[in-house]
Design a protein around this motif. Structure first.
Motif, PDB file in Angstrom:
ATOM      1  N   ASN A  16       0.862  -1.311   0.035  1.00 39.74           N
ATOM      2  CA  ASN A  16      -0.089  -0.103  -0.005  1.00 39.74           C
ATOM      3  C   ASN A  16       0.739   1.519   0.009  1.00 39.74           C
ATOM      4  N   PHE A  17       1.965   1.045  -0.288  1.00 38.92           N
ATOM      5  CA  PHE A  17       3.064   2.390  -0.419  1.00 38.92           C
ATOM      6  C   PHE A  17       3.758   2.273  -1.564  1.00 38.92           C
ATOM      7  N   PRO A  18       3.675   3.457  -2.378  1.00 44.74           N
ATOM      8  CA  PRO A  18       4.371   3.457  -3.534  1.00 44.74           C
ATOM      9  C   PRO A  18       5.984   3.618  -3.191  1.00 44.74           C
ATOM     10  N   LYS A  19       6.533   2.945  -4.171  1.00 46.25           N
ATOM     11  CA  LYS A  19       8.107   2.719  -3.719  1.00 46.25           C
ATOM     12  C   LYS A  19       9.001   2.853  -5.030  1.00 46.25           C
ATOM     13  N   TYR A  20       9.757   3.757  -5.344  1.00 44.99           N
ATOM     14  CA  TYR A  20      10.812   3.764  -6.383  1.00 44.99           C
ATOM     15  C   TYR A  20      11.353   2.420  -6.480  1.00 44.99           C
ATOM     16  N   ILE A  21      11.754   2.075  -7.810  1.00 44.07           N
ATOM     17  CA  ILE A  21      12.189   0.773  -8.178  1.00 44.07           C
ATOM     18  C   ILE A  21      13.352   0.742  -8.951  1.00 44.07           C
ATOM     19  N   CYS A  22      13.106   1.500 -10.012  1.00 41.96           N
ATOM     20  CA  CYS A  22      14.429   1.634 -11.001  1.00 41.96           C
ATOM     21  C   CYS A  22      14.227   2.593 -12.121  1.00 41.96           C
ATOM     22  N   SER A  23      15.120   2.976 -13.057  1.00 43.93           N
ATOM     23  CA  SER A  23      14.932   3.888 -14.239  1.00 43.93           C
ATOM     24  C   SER A  23      15.717   3.352 -15.275  1.00 43.93           C
ATOM     25  N   VAL A  24      15.394   3.779 -16.316  1.00 42.44           N
ATOM     26  CA  VAL A  24      16.103   3.251 -17.714  1.00 42.44           C
ATOM     27  C   VAL A  24      16.325   4.588 -18.620  1.00 42.44           C
ATOM     28  N   VAL A  25      17.375   4.708 -19.133  1.00 46.32           N
ATOM     29  CA  VAL A  25      18.063   5.875 -20.138  1.00 46.32           C
ATOM     30  C   VAL A  25      17.719   5.181 -21.430  1.00 46.32           C
ATOM     31  N   ILE A  26      17.224   5.643 -22.429  1.00 41.41           N
ATOM     32  CA  ILE A  26      17.340   5.235 -23.808  1.00 41.41           C
ATOM     33  C   ILE A  26      17.881   6.456 -25.035  1.00 41.41           C
ATOM     34  N   PRO A  27      18.744   6.128 -25.634  1.00 39.59           N
ATOM     35  CA  PRO A  27      19.072   7.149 -26.606  1.00 39.59           C
ATOM     36  C   PRO A  27      18.123   7.558 -27.629  1.00 39.59           C
ATOM     37  N   ALA A  28      18.251   8.800 -28.296  1.00 41.02           N
ATOM     38  CA  ALA A  28      17.497   9.108 -29.386  1.00 41.02           C
ATOM     39  C   ALA A  28      18.057   8.578 -30.525  1.00 41.02           C
ATOM     40  N   HIS A  29      17.435   8.519 -31.597  1.00 41.24           N
ATOM     41  CA  HIS A  29      17.935   7.655 -33.028  1.00 41.24           C
ATOM     42  C   HIS A  29      18.662   8.812 -33.652  1.00 41.24           C
ATOM     43  N   PHE A  30      18.729   9.951 -33.422  1.00 41.64           N
ATOM     44  CA  PHE A  30      19.083  10.961 -34.350  1.00 41.64           C
ATOM     45  C   PHE A  30      20.766  10.928 -34.282  1.00 41.64           C
ATOM     46  N   GLU A  31      21.211  11.346 -35.519  1.00 36.40           N
ATOM     47  CA  GLU A  31      22.735  11.049 -35.674  1.00 36.40           C
ATOM     48  C   GLU A  31      23.327  12.575 -35.733  1.00 36.40           C
ATOM     49  N   VAL A  32      24.549  12.685 -34.998  1.00 39.97           N
ATOM     50  CA  VAL A  32      24.966  14.093 -34.846  1.00 39.97           C
ATOM     51  C   VAL A  32      26.220  13.999 -36.004  1.00 39.97           C
ATOM     52  N   SER A  33      25.884  14.902 -36.884  1.00 45.14           N
ATOM     53  CA  SER A  33      26.922  15.251 -37.729  1.00 45.14           C
ATOM     54  C   SER A  33      27.962  16.293 -37.433  1.00 45.14           C
ATOM     55  N   GLU A  34      29.017  16.122 -37.828  1.00 43.27           N
ATOM     56  CA  GLU A  34      30.315  16.782 -37.217  1.00 43.27           C
ATOM     57  C   GLU A  34      30.329  17.976 -38.383  1.00 43.27           C
ATOM     58  N   ASN A  35      30.128  17.939 -39.548  1.00 41.93           N
ATOM     59  CA  ASN A  35      30.550  19.114 -40.496  1.00 41.93           C
ATOM     60  C   ASN A  35      29.148  19.360 -41.095  1.00 41.93           C
ATOM     61  N   ALA A  36      27.855  19.389 -40.520  1.00 43.81           N
ATOM     62  CA  ALA A  36      26.660  19.716 -41.110  1.00 43.81           C
ATOM     63  C   ALA A  36      26.668  21.427 -41.278  1.00 43.81           C
ATOM     64  N   LEU A  37      25.735  21.918 -42.114  1.00 42.36           N
ATOM     65  CA  LEU A  37      25.614  23.337 -41.943  1.00 42.36           C
ATOM     66  C   LEU A  37      24.598  23.647 -40.942  1.00 42.36           C
ATOM     67  N   PRO A  38      24.700  25.009 -40.405  1.00 43.82           N
ATOM     68  CA  PRO A  38      24.296  25.452 -39.140  1.00 43.82           C
ATOM     69  C   PRO A  38      22.270  25.342 -39.099  1.00 43.82           C
TER      70      PRO A  38
END
Length: 388
Positions: A16-38
């Motif tokens: 009868n008491f809420p209890k924090y169990i765990c967390s998960v972090v997931i990455p986004a699917h976006f690719e970061v380009s090093e030399n893309a236009l602004p």
């Protein structure tokens, strides 16, 4: 990488008491380009924020209501509800796109454009033999496929499913991998547990890297299958540690002549790198040999026999290299090659570095794999060649 992403937290009602169990972090699917236009960077950043914000809204509102009251050990029911929820979201997005498309279509459609007739085939010179090279070379270049749209918020589905599985494992006092294996075997622990072959990306020199080299989107290290999973991971971590150390070491000063002029290679950039979305360093290399020589040197310093204790795979990502104006692959900035020339390049690379046991996406998918496999094996007779 300092980019917005999604973290899902699981709380359960226990006695009868809420209890924090765990967390998960997931990455986004976006690719970061090093030399893309602004403007491209700004557009990708805005889209990334929209995707993460949509995922946050899904988790905090609809998905929380869908899963409220379920037992976290009932993974099948959780995934079933998530699948139905996602199918409804996909249908809503499809209807929205069709409505927008119908409102933008003109009243009178333009007449269809008749393509010009294909040019006549080149005349066969006297004495010229028709071989597999010509057949491979004359295959027409198919236009690029439009990128498949990714529904904003979709990252929430995988994150919630994984978070529930992790919560179930933690509540049951079992490791996550064992809990997931029991899902496959009807809640019974498997008699024998097998792990996938350990592989790790250590360098990225692809199209988005700052250097001239485009071909090697990922240089992947594969420990010998005879090693345990822990031994393989420890080996990959040590290699990655040495790669980071090399990248952080400043280059030696270039020698000068008596007149004070630099005798080093003009225009050569220092070896620098930063973390890519693939989890490895993005390096500004200019030749095919540079990343492979770096791995060779590290293995030599660590006493690792490259080609025995450790093998390599190259993710070529050839679909990103095609220059459609020329109909060729741009393997390096300003260096274009057709299919037959790419085959020669791969054959020479593998003959020079026999520790390479796999090429991932060495060509665009319209190239016949069977034809290409026979063509390469005819050149490399003593090598088992894998095209993944």
């Amino acid at each position: 990488m300092g980019l917005p992403t999604l973290q899902v937290e699981i709380s359960c009602t226990i006695q009868n008491f809420p209890k924090y169990i765990c967390s998960v972090v997931i990455p986004a699917h976006f690719e970061v380009s090093e030399n893309a236009l602004p403007e491209v960077v700004d557009a990708e950043e805005a889209e990334r924020h929209q995707a993460v914000n949509a995922a946050l809204q899904w988790v905090n509102e609809s998905i929380t209501e869908e899963l409220w009251g379920l037992n976290p050990s009932n993974q099948a029911e959780v995934d079933h509800r998530l699948r139905i929820f996602f199918e409804n979201k996909v249908q809503e997005d499809k209807e929205r796109r069709e409505l927008e498309r119908s409102s933008e279509e003109p009243v009178h459609a333009p007449p269809p454009v008749i393509p010009p007739p294909p040019p006549p085939p080149p005349t066969k010179k006297k004495g010229q033999k028709q071989g597999r090279r010509d057949t491979l070379l004359e295959k027409p270049i198919i236009p690029p496929e439009p990128p498949e749209p990714v529904l904003h918020g979709s990252m929430a589905i995988g994150a919630v499913s994984l978070a529930v599985a992790k919560a179930s494992a933690r509540l049951g006092g079992t490791p996550l991998y064992m809990s997931m294996a029991s899902l496959k075997h009807g809640q019974e622990p498997p008699s024998m547990l097998t792990m996938p072959l350990v592989m790790g990306s250590v360098l990225s020199c692809g199209k988005s890297s700052p250097g001239k080299l485009n071909l090697m989107k990922e240089v992947i290290c594969i420990p010998h299958p005879g090693l345990t999973t822990k031994q393989g991971i420890d080996l990959l971590l040590e290699i990655q540690k040495q790669v980071n150390r090399v990248m952080e070491t400043p280059p030696p000063p270039k020698p000068e002549t008596k007149k004070g002029h630099d005798t080093g290679k003009r225009g050569q950039q220092p070896i620098t790198g930063k973390m890519s979305h693939l989890g490895c360093l993005t390096v500004n290399y200019d030749t095919l040999e540079q990343p492979l020589l770096l791995i060779q040197g590290i293995c030599s310093n660590l006493g690792i026999e490259l080609g025995m204790s450790l093998h390599l795979a190259i993710n070529c990502a050839a679909h990103e290299l095609m220059d459609y104006s020329k109909g060729k692959y741009e393997v390096m900035v300003g260096t274009h090659k057709n299919i037959a020339e790419m085959v020669d390049l791969y054959v020479d690379l593998i003959n020079k570095y026999p520790s390479i046991i796999a090429l991932i996406d060495p060509f665009r998918k319209e190239v016949s794999r069977v034809h290409l496999f026979c063509f390469i094996c005819d050149k490399v007779r003593s090598l088992t060649f894998h095209i993944l």
